[in-house]
Scaffold this motif. Structure first.
Motif: not given
Lengths: 272, 277
Positions: B56, B58, B77-79, B81-83, B103, B106-109, B160, B163
């Motif tokens: 993950l 962390i 953590p990054g997109s 790797r979903g959790i 969710a 959040f993909q949009k910057s 999760a 994304c």
């Protein structure tokens, strides 16, 4: 017969039992007042309810002979304006400092020690400084309230921010969220109801600072009035004013609590 | 032993994790190919969650290296790797639908990640579709506190998956659920794993889950023991088994070794392989 620890009053009994102490207090006051007035009809310490009523009618519904204002309403308006402005400023600053120090380790490292020290300064000790720096006008009174309760709100919000489960922050990152997105979309909305709670808790201190500041330097306001008429032992004005301040404090708290439930339905489980 | 020739998706090379003098993990050497479904079992405190947290991002290994596509795994953590955690995986202040739309946002910057106009409409349709897939199509307007435990986990999975992660990490995701619901969730996860071609890592304390779910089972346990200093040696992967080729005696043996905490909510009827489809 149930054990006393298990015995619960029904609804009517609960209401009656709750009212009983109030009724007793009023009764004791009336007996005391009657007894004193019987000996000395011009006694000022425990005025009768009718006397208080007359005084308040004069304060609320007759324009002042000196200024032409309706003093009671003028006092209420001035005090509420000061309190509202002070609390609003404190809430905004407290929210900003609290969320940032609670969520960003770098900000926390640089501001937390300062915040701790500032929160230990007794705000009333700063009042002379405020009078010297910003004068005796409205600004000093509002500033006292703001300075007095900002550290409390900031520290409370800081704690609440840290209470947000780290799982949520990690989760947001795995969904691709940036720092600002996490702050604005995940942390801030969850902190808003906590902010209202923090404001509710800080209002007691807010009233304290308001009345203190008005007592020392003011020309109107609820606190100013009761300290002014103290010179004439006017308990007939002081007692109703204190009751009015209490009622206002209750109403403000009640409205904030209702607003919290209305604005944040997702928090319902926490509220109840 | 790590094989360099064909590069595996995830390579753990002699990984260890220490906190001061307490060794949690030691000498973990594994390779994972794209598309595997790995369950991690072991006694509590054996490092299986620690390993998951390293993937993950962390936690970081104190020894050895953990590689993703041949590069050191990012330490945050990054997109990709979903959790799904056991709890607190969804945002309590958003409705079910908003949770999934957020969710997407959040993909949009952008500063806030809010979506407007057409973008929002597209995200909304996509989110509704994903929620339909996990069986939450009827609860779009509800808040998480109005959902059951199983529904919350379905929501967390939907979030999760929207994304499109390559790796899905599940940290005891069904530990708090009733047996019947657990079986439904197993079916859902297996279905989504195949449909979205995910690589799944699932930590569980339920050996039965590990034995019958997915494609590969790892058992974390201590190889060496020092009774005078229980934390002197860390755990490693003691069994690395393909799922489906294991025998009952082996199950007994592992069960005895890791001694999972007795869990009264697990009964044989609800978690048998027949129910897992």
């Amino acid at each position: 017969m149930k054990k006393f620890i298990n015995a619960k009053p029904n609804r009517t009994a609960t209401i009656l039992l709750g009212l009983l102490p109030f009724a007793l207090l009023i009764l004791v006051y009336m007996i005391g007042s009657d007894a004193r007035l019987a000996i000395n009809p011009s006694d000022k310490l425990l005025p009768s309810f009718s006397h208080m009523g007359e005084s308040m009618m004069r304060m609320a519904f007759e324009p002042s002979r000196r200024t032409g204002d309706y003093l009671f309403w003028q006092d209420t308006l001035s005090s509420l304006t000061r309190l509202g402005a002070g609390v609003l400023i404190a809430a905004c600053i407290g929210l900003l400092i609290g969320t940032l120090t609670g969520s960003l380790p770098y900000i926390s490292a640089s501001f937390s020690p300062l915040l701790t020290v500032i929160s230990l300064v007794p705000p009333l000790a700063l009042l002379p400084i405020l009078f010297i720096v910003v004068g005796l006008g409205e600004v000093s009174k509002i500033a006292l309230i703001a300075i007095g309760i900002t550290p409390f709100i900031a520290r409370d919000i800081q704690g609440r921010t840290k209470e947000i489960p780290s799982e949520q922050l990690v989760k947001a990152q795995t969904l691709g969220a940036s720092t600002s997105q996490i702050l604005i979309r995940v942390i801030l909305p969850q902190i808003m109801p906590k902010l209202i709670d923090a404001v509710r808790l800080s209002l007691g201190a807010g009233w304290l600072f308001l009345i203190a500041a008005e007592a020392i330097a003011s020309t109107d306001g609820l606190g100013y009035r009761i300290f002014l008429v103290r010179r004439y032992l006017s308990m007939d004005v002081i007692l109703p004013y204190v009751a009015w301040i209490t009622l206002l404090a209750f109403l403000v708290d009640y409205l904030l609590r209702k607003a919290n439930q209305r604005l944040f339905p997702w928090n319902a489980e926490v509220n109840s | 032993m790590s094989l360099q020739k064909t590069q595996s998706m995830i390579q753990a090379k002699n990984i260890g994790k220490r906190y001061g003098n307490d060794v949690i993990l030691e000498r973990v050497n594994v390779n994972v190919e794209e598309g595997e479904f790995i369950t991690l079992v072991g006694a509590s405190g054996c490092g299986k969650s620690t390993f998951l947290k390293m993937i993950l991002g962390i936690e970081t290994a104190t020894d050895g290296e953990l590689l993703l596509d041949g590069k050191t795994i990012p330490d945050e953590p990054g997109s990709d790797r979903g959790i799904v955690f056991q709890q607190y995986s969804v945002f309590p202040h958003m409705t079910v639908l908003e949770n999934v739309i957020a969710a997407k946002g959040f993909q949009k910057s952008s500063i806030t990640g809010y979506l407007f106009g057409k973008e929002r409409k597209v995200a909304k349709a996509e989110a509704s579709d994903m929620l339909e897939q996990v069986g939450l199509g009827h609860a779009l307007g509800r808040y998480p506190h109005e959902l059951s435990g199983g529904m919350k986990q379905r929501l967390a999975i939907a979030q999760a998956l929207i994304c499109k992660p390559r790796i899905l990490l599940l940290d005891e995701p069904f530990g708090a659920l009733d047996p019947g619901i657990r079986a439904d969730m197993h079916a859902l996860v297996l279905d989504l794993w195949r449909k979205h071609k995910l690589t799944v890592f699932m930590v569980t304390h339920d050996l039965k889950e590990g034995f019958y779910l997915g494609s590969r089972l790892w058992v974390f346990d201590k190889v060496r023991h020092d009774p005078h200093s229980p934390n002197a040696y860390g755990a490693s992967i003691t069994y690395d088994l393909p799922v489906g080729q294991t025998s009952a005696p082996l199950y007994e043996e592992i069960d005895n070794r890791i001694r999972p905490i007795p869990d009264i909510s697990i009964d044989a009827q609800s978690a048998t392989p027949e129910n897992l489809s």
